[in-house]
Motif scaffolding. Structure first.
Motif, short mmCIF file in Angstrom:
data_model
loop_
_atom_site.label_atom_id
_atom_site.label_comp_id
_atom_site.label_asym_id
_atom_site.label_seq_id
_atom_site.Cartn_x
_atom_site.Cartn_y
_atom_site.Cartn_z
N ARG A 110 0.90 -0.96 0.28
CA ARG A 110 0.27 -0.08 -0.31
C ARG A 110 0.97 1.35 -0.06
NH1 ARG A 110 -3.25 -3.09 3.57
NH2 ARG A 110 -1.81 -2.25 5.22
N ALA A 111 2.06 1.15 0.69
CA ALA A 111 2.84 2.29 0.99
C ALA A 111 3.29 3.12 -0.54
CB ALA A 111 3.68 2.18 2.25
N MET A 112 3.55 1.53 -0.92
CA MET A 112 4.56 1.99 -2.08
C MET A 112 3.70 2.39 -3.28
SD MET A 112 8.33 -0.27 -0.85
CE MET A 112 9.19 0.30 -2.52
N THR A 113 2.84 1.74 -3.60
CA THR A 113 2.05 1.30 -4.89
C THR A 113 1.83 3.31 -5.48
OG1 THR A 113 1.04 -0.88 -4.96
CG2 THR A 113 -0.02 0.40 -6.02
N ARG A 114 1.97 3.85 -6.08
CA ARG A 114 2.18 5.57 -6.66
C ARG A 114 2.10 5.43 -7.60
NH1 ARG A 114 5.46 5.23 -2.31
NH2 ARG A 114 7.48 5.85 -3.05
N LEU A 115 1.61 5.95 -8.66
CA LEU A 115 1.21 6.89 -9.47
C LEU A 115 2.68 7.34 -10.12
CD1 LEU A 115 -1.89 7.73 -10.60
CD2 LEU A 115 -0.95 5.86 -11.57
N TYR A 116 3.12 7.11 -10.65
CA TYR A 116 4.77 7.94 -11.69
C TYR A 116 4.29 9.96 -10.96
CZ TYR A 116 7.87 3.89 -13.08
OH TYR A 116 8.01 3.03 -13.36
N PRO A 117 4.90 10.52 -10.90
CA PRO A 117 4.57 11.80 -11.17
C PRO A 117 4.00 11.82 -12.83
CG PRO A 117 6.74 11.64 -10.24
CD PRO A 117 6.13 10.57 -10.92
N GLY A 118 2.90 12.92 -12.56
CA GLY A 118 2.54 13.61 -13.59
C GLY A 118 1.33 12.74 -14.36
N VAL A 119 1.11 11.11 -14.23
CA VAL A 119 0.26 9.92 -14.54
C VAL A 119 -0.96 10.98 -14.80
CG1 VAL A 119 -0.83 8.05 -14.89
CG2 VAL A 119 1.82 7.92 -14.73
N LEU A 120 -1.75 11.07 -12.95
CA LEU A 120 -2.87 11.58 -12.87
C LEU A 120 -3.43 13.14 -13.57
CD1 LEU A 120 -5.24 10.53 -11.16
CD2 LEU A 120 -4.53 12.54 -9.61
N GLU A 121 -2.27 13.26 -13.61
CA GLU A 121 -2.29 15.07 -14.27
C GLU A 121 -2.73 14.84 -15.73
OE1 GLU A 121 -0.57 15.87 -10.39
OE2 GLU A 121 0.19 14.76 -12.24
N THR A 122 -1.76 13.55 -16.67
CA THR A 122 -1.94 14.10 -17.98
C THR A 122 -2.89 12.61 -18.78
OG1 THR A 122 0.27 13.81 -17.81
CG2 THR A 122 -0.67 12.75 -20.00
N LEU A 123 -3.61 11.73 -17.61
CA LEU A 123 -4.63 10.96 -18.10
C LEU A 123 -6.29 12.08 -17.96
CD1 LEU A 123 -3.92 7.67 -16.41
CD2 LEU A 123 -3.84 8.38 -19.13
N THR A 124 -5.56 12.63 -17.08
CA THR A 124 -6.94 13.64 -16.88
C THR A 124 -7.30 14.68 -18.47
OG1 THR A 124 -7.29 13.21 -14.26
CG2 THR A 124 -8.58 15.53 -15.52
N VAL A 125 -6.02 15.11 -18.79
CA VAL A 125 -6.15 15.80 -19.63
C VAL A 125 -6.64 15.20 -20.67
CG1 VAL A 125 -4.37 17.52 -21.18
CG2 VAL A 125 -4.37 17.55 -18.48
N LEU A 126 -6.15 14.15 -21.00
CA LEU A 126 -6.39 13.19 -22.41
C LEU A 126 -7.84 13.17 -22.00
CD1 LEU A 126 -3.42 10.63 -22.31
CD2 LEU A 126 -3.93 12.55 -24.41
N LYS A 127 -9.28 12.46 -20.36
CA LYS A 127 -9.45 12.44 -20.72
C LYS A 127 -10.92 13.59 -20.97
CE LYS A 127 -13.01 9.28 -18.54
NZ LYS A 127 -12.83 7.83 -18.99
N GLU A 128 -10.16 15.02 -20.53
CA GLU A 128 -11.33 15.68 -21.48
C GLU A 128 -11.24 16.16 -22.43
OE1 GLU A 128 -9.74 18.88 -18.70
OE2 GLU A 128 -10.11 17.83 -16.69
#
Length: 306
Positions: A110-128
């Protein structure tokens, strides 16, 4: 190209000249699977050795045998099927006797499973922007779904293509092993489409079927992944624009040796990996040097660095 946090002031739908679909690998492309696996598994293994008294040279080959039988290095019922642990734990199931080791595994995961920087923001932009997102992974269903939920990507990924999960231990049903509410399993928004068991990359036919399923032609899609021989070569063979997530390569790390010692890969899989490594060098068309956010210009989308 250096990109930090991505923000977009004006996002318009991509034109016909720009791709309509992103097909993305998951492990070591959207998140650091290897770091999370090694950190959690090694913590569990160290604690097992300490409290069971069974040395690593005995445990590791037996663990590999179980992993090979189940087809995954993330087998949830591992401890109860390792012969040395069954013997050492006496009349108590190893999963109960060595619960401390499992706690180490789960808490580190749980502690170590995290997105690389920028992934969430980039996928959000693509979705929009109206870009569809499909994920194609060799990892099995259960933990892949967990990682998508845990990292907040359920809904940002439209479709997930993965192998079905491993079989349950003899005599157990899914209802018996689940301890949480039904809505804490699976995906609520992302559509999960199973692939045939045993399918491995590079597989041009699977990628073509994903494009057909999403209703796009190869020139309308982009494929991003960390493996030159599996991801990039596959995309090139289908005529999809290939993007190499160079930042995600893990096989050169010294810690990778532990995965090799307990891997679920069969001897045939190991030979296949060797054969792939001897093929002519694959040269990616686009390279993401520092992070996933460098992907946006491929879709004709503006970006600014925060």
């Amino acid at each position: 190209m250096s990109v930090s946090l991505v923000t977009v002031a004006h996002v318009n739908s991509p034109s016909d000249l720009h791709p309509r679909l992103l097909v993305t690998d998951l492990d070591n492309t959207l998140w650091d699977w290897f770091a999370a696996w090694h950190g959690s598994f090694s913590a569990m293994l160290d604690r097992l050795i300490e409290i069971s008294g069974v040395p690593a040279e005995v445990l590791e080959p037996q663990i590999r045998a179980v992993h090979q039988a189940r087809g995954t290095a993330e087998y949830s019922f591992l401890l109860d099927e390792v012969p040395a642990l069954v013997e050492a734990s006496g009349t108590v199931p190893p999963s109960e006797r060595y619960d401390e080791a499992l706690h180490q595994l789960h808490s580190r995961r749980r502690a170590m499973t995290r997105l690389y920087p920028g992934v969430l923001e980039t996928l959000t932009v693509l979705k929009e922007a109206g870009v569809a997102v499909a994920a194609y992974t060799e990892s099995l269903a259960f933990w892949t779904e967990w990682r998508i939920r845990w990292t907040g990507l359920d809904e940002l990924i439209d479709r997930l293509y993965s192998a079905p999960d491993h079989d349950l231990p003899n005599g157990l049903t899914r209802e018996q092993v689940r301890t949480k509410a039904d809505d804490e399993y699976g995906l609520q928004h992302t559509k999960h489409l199973p692939l045939p068991r045993g399918v491995m990359k590079p597989n041009a036919e699977i990628l073509r079927s994903i494009l057909d399923d999403c209703g796009v032609q190869p020139w309308q899609a982009v494929y991003v992944g960390d493996s030159l021989m599996k991801d990039i070569a596959m995309a090139q063979s289908v005529g999809v624009l290939d993007v190499h997530a160079k930042y995600g390569q893990a096989h050169e790390k010294a810690e990778y040796e532990l995965l090799r010692r307990v891997t679920h890969w069969s001897d045939e899989d190991v030979e296949r990996e060797k054969e792939l490594s001897l093929r002519p060098e694959v040269r990616p068309t686009v390279v993401l040097e520092r992070g996933f956010a460098e992907l946006l210009p491929v879709f004709g989308l503006d970006r600014v660095s925060a």
